[in-house]
Structure formats: C-alpha cells, structure tokens
Write a protein that holds these residues in place. Structure first.
Motif, PDB file in Angstrom:
ATOM      1  N   ASP B   1      19.813  -9.235  10.568  1.00  0.00           N
ATOM      2  CA  ASP B   1      19.155  -8.618  10.758  1.00  0.00           C
ATOM      3  C   ASP B   1      17.774  -9.071  10.361  1.00  0.00           C
ATOM      4  O   ASP B   1      17.372  -9.954  10.484  1.00  0.00           O
ATOM      5  CB  ASP B   1      18.960  -7.377   9.470  1.00  0.00           C
ATOM      6  N   ILE B   2      16.595  -7.789  11.253  1.00  0.00           N
ATOM      7  CA  ILE B   2      15.140  -8.650  11.475  1.00  0.00           C
ATOM      8  C   ILE B   2      14.114  -7.796  10.457  1.00  0.00           C
ATOM      9  O   ILE B   2      14.572  -7.014  10.218  1.00  0.00           O
ATOM     10  CB  ILE B   2      14.972  -8.594  12.491  1.00  0.00           C
ATOM     11  N   GLN B   3      13.961  -8.533   9.473  1.00  0.00           N
ATOM     12  CA  GLN B   3      13.093  -8.166   8.358  1.00  0.00           C
ATOM     13  C   GLN B   3      11.533  -8.362   9.507  1.00  0.00           C
ATOM     14  O   GLN B   3      11.381  -9.411   9.760  1.00  0.00           O
ATOM     15  CB  GLN B   3      12.982  -8.625   7.394  1.00  0.00           C
ATOM     16  N   MET B   4      10.706  -7.212   8.993  1.00  0.00           N
ATOM     17  CA  MET B   4       9.384  -7.750   8.855  1.00  0.00           C
ATOM     18  C   MET B   4       8.092  -7.426   7.980  1.00  0.00           C
ATOM     19  O   MET B   4       8.289  -6.057   6.807  1.00  0.00           O
ATOM     20  CB  MET B   4       9.412  -6.136  10.406  1.00  0.00           C
ATOM     21  N   THR B   5       7.760  -8.076   7.944  1.00  0.00           N
ATOM     22  CA  THR B   5       6.413  -8.372   6.387  1.00  0.00           C
ATOM     23  C   THR B   5       5.230  -7.380   6.399  1.00  0.00           C
ATOM     24  O   THR B   5       4.546  -8.785   7.529  1.00  0.00           O
ATOM     25  CB  THR B   5       6.439  -9.273   6.168  1.00  0.00           C
ATOM     26  N   GLN B   6       4.625  -6.364   5.928  1.00  0.00           N
ATOM     27  CA  GLN B   6       3.357  -6.557   6.743  1.00  0.00           C
ATOM     28  C   GLN B   6       2.198  -7.098   5.522  1.00  0.00           C
ATOM     29  O   GLN B   6       2.710  -7.362   4.024  1.00  0.00           O
ATOM     30  CB  GLN B   6       2.723  -4.808   6.717  1.00  0.00           C
ATOM     31  N   SER B   7       1.037  -7.668   5.753  1.00  0.00           N
ATOM     32  CA  SER B   7       0.230  -7.454   4.932  1.00  0.00           C
ATOM     33  C   SER B   7      -1.601  -7.209   5.413  1.00  0.00           C
ATOM     34  O   SER B   7      -1.770  -7.468   6.771  1.00  0.00           O
ATOM     35  CB  SER B   7      -0.278  -9.213   4.220  1.00  0.00           C
ATOM     36  N   PRO B   8      -2.110  -6.668   4.458  1.00  0.00           N
ATOM     37  CA  PRO B   8      -2.164  -6.451   3.343  1.00  0.00           C
ATOM     38  C   PRO B   8      -1.272  -5.478   3.153  1.00  0.00           C
ATOM     39  O   PRO B   8      -1.787  -4.751   4.221  1.00  0.00           O
ATOM     40  CB  PRO B   8      -3.478  -6.655   2.158  1.00  0.00           C
ATOM     41  N   SER B   9      -1.099  -4.776   2.009  1.00  0.00           N
ATOM     42  CA  SER B   9      -0.483  -3.597   1.816  1.00  0.00           C
ATOM     43  C   SER B   9      -1.814  -2.663   1.612  1.00  0.00           C
ATOM     44  O   SER B   9      -1.423  -0.974   1.908  1.00  0.00           O
ATOM     45  CB  SER B   9       1.055  -3.229   0.233  1.00  0.00           C
ATOM     46  N   THR B  10      -2.378  -2.697   0.825  1.00  0.00           N
ATOM     47  CA  THR B  10      -3.118  -1.790   0.531  1.00  0.00           C
ATOM     48  C   THR B  10      -5.083  -2.068   1.620  1.00  0.00           C
ATOM     49  O   THR B  10      -4.856  -3.538   1.039  1.00  0.00           O
ATOM     50  CB  THR B  10      -3.731  -0.903  -0.396  1.00  0.00           C
ATOM     51  N   LEU B  11      -6.008  -1.821   1.883  1.00  0.00           N
ATOM     52  CA  LEU B  11      -6.216  -2.239   2.775  1.00  0.00           C
ATOM     53  C   LEU B  11      -7.750  -0.951   2.217  1.00  0.00           C
ATOM     54  O   LEU B  11      -7.622   0.334   2.576  1.00  0.00           O
ATOM     55  CB  LEU B  11      -6.876  -2.407   4.068  1.00  0.00           C
ATOM     56  N   SER B  12      -9.090  -1.167   2.237  1.00  0.00           N
ATOM     57  CA  SER B  12     -10.098  -0.722   2.152  1.00  0.00           C
ATOM     58  C   SER B  12     -11.341  -1.435   2.935  1.00  0.00           C
ATOM     59  O   SER B  12     -11.781  -1.939   2.845  1.00  0.00           O
ATOM     60  CB  SER B  12     -10.373  -0.407   0.057  1.00  0.00           C
ATOM     61  N   ALA B  13     -12.035  -0.343   3.796  1.00  0.00           N
ATOM     62  CA  ALA B  13     -13.231  -0.900   4.443  1.00  0.00           C
ATOM     63  C   ALA B  13     -13.897   0.199   4.574  1.00  0.00           C
ATOM     64  O   ALA B  13     -13.897   2.005   4.671  1.00  0.00           O
ATOM     65  CB  ALA B  13     -12.951  -1.607   5.875  1.00  0.00           C
ATOM     66  N   TYR B  14     -15.353   0.213   5.066  1.00  0.00           N
ATOM     67  CA  TYR B  14     -16.237   1.062   5.666  1.00  0.00           C
ATOM     68  C   TYR B  14     -16.131   1.413   7.217  1.00  0.00           C
ATOM     69  O   TYR B  14     -16.350   0.959   7.868  1.00  0.00           O
ATOM     70  CB  TYR B  14     -17.285   0.463   5.230  1.00  0.00           C
ATOM     71  N   VAL B  15     -16.373   2.648   6.886  1.00  0.00           N
ATOM     72  CA  VAL B  15     -16.762   3.510   9.093  1.00  0.00           C
ATOM     73  C   VAL B  15     -17.516   2.341   9.179  1.00  0.00           C
ATOM     74  O   VAL B  15     -18.942   1.688   9.084  1.00  0.00           O
ATOM     75  CB  VAL B  15     -17.828   4.467   8.619  1.00  0.00           C
ATOM     76  N   GLY B  16     -17.601   1.590  10.626  1.00  0.00           N
ATOM     77  CA  GLY B  16     -18.753   1.338  11.561  1.00  0.00           C
ATOM     78  C   GLY B  16     -17.505  -0.816  11.115  1.00  0.00           C
ATOM     79  O   GLY B  16     -18.303  -1.063  11.694  1.00  0.00           O
ATOM     80  N   ASP B  17     -16.920  -0.926  10.211  1.00  0.00           N
ATOM     81  CA  ASP B  17     -16.408  -1.825   9.913  1.00  0.00           C
ATOM     82  C   ASP B  17     -15.112  -2.583  10.922  1.00  0.00           C
ATOM     83  O   ASP B  17     -14.255  -1.574  11.101  1.00  0.00           O
ATOM     84  CB  ASP B  17     -15.792  -2.454   8.428  1.00  0.00           C
ATOM     85  N   SER B  18     -14.726  -3.646  10.993  1.00  0.00           N
ATOM     86  CA  SER B  18     -13.512  -4.491  11.520  1.00  0.00           C
ATOM     87  C   SER B  18     -12.291  -4.287  10.713  1.00  0.00           C
ATOM     88  O   SER B  18     -13.243  -5.373   9.848  1.00  0.00           O
ATOM     89  CB  SER B  18     -14.071  -5.092  12.507  1.00  0.00           C
ATOM     90  N   VAL B  19     -11.396  -4.641  11.023  1.00  0.00           N
ATOM     91  CA  VAL B  19     -10.347  -4.651  10.112  1.00  0.00           C
ATOM     92  C   VAL B  19      -9.390  -4.857  10.977  1.00  0.00           C
ATOM     93  O   VAL B  19      -9.030  -5.014  11.851  1.00  0.00           O
ATOM     94  CB  VAL B  19      -9.604  -3.527   9.585  1.00  0.00           C
ATOM     95  N   THR B  20      -8.024  -6.795   9.942  1.00  0.00           N
ATOM     96  CA  THR B  20      -6.975  -6.919  11.413  1.00  0.00           C
ATOM     97  C   THR B  20      -6.155  -6.703  10.503  1.00  0.00           C
ATOM     98  O   THR B  20      -6.282  -7.207   9.066  1.00  0.00           O
ATOM     99  CB  THR B  20      -7.310  -8.152  10.686  1.00  0.00           C
ATOM    100  N   LEU B  21      -5.197  -6.068  10.289  1.00  0.00           N
ATOM    101  CA  LEU B  21      -3.785  -6.006   9.720  1.00  0.00           C
ATOM    102  C   LEU B  21      -2.521  -7.298  10.720  1.00  0.00           C
ATOM    103  O   LEU B  21      -2.423  -7.555  11.363  1.00  0.00           O
ATOM    104  CB  LEU B  21      -2.933  -4.712   9.793  1.00  0.00           C
ATOM    105  N   SER B  22      -1.976  -7.352   9.637  1.00  0.00           N
ATOM    106  CA  SER B  22      -0.683  -8.479   9.822  1.00  0.00           C
ATOM    107  C   SER B  22       0.649  -8.254   9.551  1.00  0.00           C
ATOM    108  O   SER B  22       1.488  -7.108   8.679  1.00  0.00           O
ATOM    109  CB  SER B  22      -1.236 -10.139   9.098  1.00  0.00           C
ATOM    110  N   CYS B  23       1.605  -8.776  11.064  1.00  0.00           N
ATOM    111  CA  CYS B  23       2.759  -7.773  10.572  1.00  0.00           C
ATOM    112  C   CYS B  23       3.872  -9.556  11.228  1.00  0.00           C
ATOM    113  O   CYS B  23       3.143  -9.789  12.035  1.00  0.00           O
ATOM    114  CB  CYS B  23       2.848  -7.075  11.558  1.00  0.00           C
TER     115      CYS B  23
END
Lengths: 122, 106
Positions: B1-23
């Motif tokens: 089986d292939i497992q998928m791990t995401q980070s972070p589990s929660t993220l908070s940012a402001y309108v206009g910001d840029s964010v990067t989610l990982s997998c």
C-alpha cells in the motif's frame, strides 16, 4: 448537471449488514467507472472500491476485501455497495464518486455525491 | 500500500498571503498525484491532477509541483473562500488520500 444520489445509510449493529445505493443522472452512466469512498469524522477520505463501466472489473481496498461487494445495474443508472460484518471502524459518510474513465485505470475522481451516513454501533 | 503524508496538519494565514502545502508519498508515484479541496459539509473537489495540471474552472492562484515522492500545492494571493481542508491523493496504485491540511484564511 451531473448528480449522484446515495441512499441506504443508517445505524446498524456491529456484525450486521447494510446495502448502499447510488443513482446517477446528468451523464451517460454506462460510460464511466464508479467508486465508493468513505470518510470518518475528522479524517481524510478513504477509497473503498471501484467497478468498471460494465461491472466486469472491480477492485477493493484491503480493509474491505471479503466483506464488501460493489455492483452496478446500468439499466437503472445505479451502483450498489453491499456491506457485511460491519464494525465500528466502518462508521463514516459513504460517497459514490464518478471516475474520469470507463475502465479502472489511473485517473482522478470527478463528481461526488452528497454521501450517506453509516453508523455502526457496538 | 502507498501511504500519503501531508504537512502541516493545520495552517493559518491572511488574505493576500501565499502558502505552500506539502505531501509525501511512501514510494515513488511519478506524477500520479491530485489535490482536492473540501469545505465543511461538502464533498471534495479536484483542483489539480497529474501533480501540476489545473482543473477547468480552478483559479490560477492555485498551482502544484513535484514528482516522485514529494509534492507541493501553492496558493498565492489567498482569498477568504480558500479556507478549507486540502487533501492530496495518489492514483499510481489504486487510490490513497493524505490526512489533509486544514487552512484558515483570516
């Protein structure tokens, strides 16, 4: 537009059985493979099973093999999920999902239904 | 089986910001990766397929990259409606989802 409407969910005792139905409209049902996907409260979705466009090919997640059976009736635009020997771990919302292809090959999930809730009580 | 791990589990940012989610995948999946967005009470919706292909109708502020085992979803110029949980999914071998990243846009 494409619609998938699930039914058949409810509360069942541990060890019991339940059959879910999903009726589709808005697309040529017999042209697409269909999945069942479930989601426990606060968790990510879990793929459960897929059936090909004609029902000739099906695959299952390891945790349901031998307990769940997916089938379809293209004359009724309906796919079914028969669930047996249910346990608390099977609790969640069950979605039927349209595959992007007719066959069970690599592709993403297209349209999702609104889901039907299954609760297994011990 | 292939497992998928995401980070972070929660993220908070402001309108206009840029964010990067990982997998991250437990084995190489080439580019057989999708990103989904799920809002409370709704079913997930696919945003990106093949690691970087934007689905029709998805705003261009969403972008994806990566191959093999490491992938990212970037959202530039965050909007309030981007508040949601984001899931990655591998479809190299059957289908597996990650645990999700819950994004709050303030």
């Amino acid at each position: 537009q494409e619609q998938l409407v699930q039914s058949g969910g409810g509360v069942v005792q541990s060890g019991g059985s339940l059959t879910l139905s999903c009726t589709a409209s808005g697309f040529i049902f017999s042209d697409f493979a269909i999945h069942w996907v479930r989601q426990a409260p606060g968790k990510g979705p879990e793929w459960v099973a897929i059936t090909s466009y004609d029902g000739s090919s099906s695959y299952y997640a390891d945790f349901v093999k031998g307990r769940f059976t997916i089938s379809r009736d293209n004359s009724k635009n309906t796919v079914y999920l028969q669930m047996r020997r249910l346990s608390a771990d099977d609790t969640g919302i069950y979605y039927c999902v349209k595959h992007r292809l007719a066959v069970t090959a690599r592709a993403v999930f297209d349209s999702w239904g609104l889901g039907t809730r299954v609760t297994v009580s011990s | 089986d292939i497992q998928m791990t995401q980070s972070p589990s929660t993220l908070s940012a402001y309108v206009g910001d840029s964010v990067t989610l990982s997998c991250r995948a437990s084995q190489s999946i080439s580019k057989w990766l999708a990103w989904y967005q799920q809002k409370p009470g709704e079913a997930p919706k696919v945003l990106i397929s093949q690691a970087s292909t934007l689905e029709t109708g998805v705003p261009s502020r969403f972008s994806g990259s990566g191959s093999g085992t490491d992938f990212t979803l970037t959202i530039t110029g965050l909007q309030p409606e981007d508040s949601a949980t984001y899931f990655c999914q591998q479809y190299f071998l059957l289908w597996t989802f990650g645990g999700g990243t819950k994004l709050e846009v303030k």
